[in-house]
Design a protein around this motif. Sequence first.
Motif: not given
Length: 222
Positions: A85, A140, A144, A147-148
């Motif tokens: 990520d 999750n 993540r 969000r990133q």
Amino acid sequence: MDTANVGWPCSLWVAVTPPGPDLPRLIGTAAADVVVGGGGFTGLSAALHLREAGVDVAIVEAMEPGWGASGRNNGQVIPTLSRHDPEDIIARHGAAGERFVGLLRDSASVLFDLARRYQIQAELEQTGWVQPVHSPGRINIAERRVRQWSKFGASVELLSRDEARKMLGSEAWFGGFWNRSGGHINPLALSRGLARVVLDPAAAFTRARPRSASNGATTAGS
């Protein structure tokens, strides 16, 4: 050289894609400011962008544009990595990682915009790319990634289970990570289309196995 003589293996892309341009065989020596080895996506893109910058460029290819993996993949255009990520990349590589994240974020749009600009007929479908969540515990991961990538300006969205069902037509998924800039292309058509764009007076494209190169000159192999 008549590229119709190249023995392509049977595939969907070969069956549905118009033939590529007829390319001359390199005999003897040719000169250019830059010689690119290989007519896959990397070589074709490099040659095209050099040509746009006014550089005299030649591509040397042993078979035909898209002969290798560039013309045989499944055509998904995915502007992300499978595991790493953005924050992981930047933490490990610093400023270079940040530049790479930006390049990765924009990669799908760069491809589609280039194909549209040059009117390359490659069955373009920029309708997004979805990474579905196959178990409740993995939602999750999607959260993540959304969000990133959102933090770094990507056009991404978290899909609920119902949204994933409606989009994908299956009850198997528990949600998903949707990147709106991704999509799908015919990779062989893209390879051949890029070759046609490169084939103008500003660039030379020949078929040969390069034997040696020095001072901007390439000598053909046997």
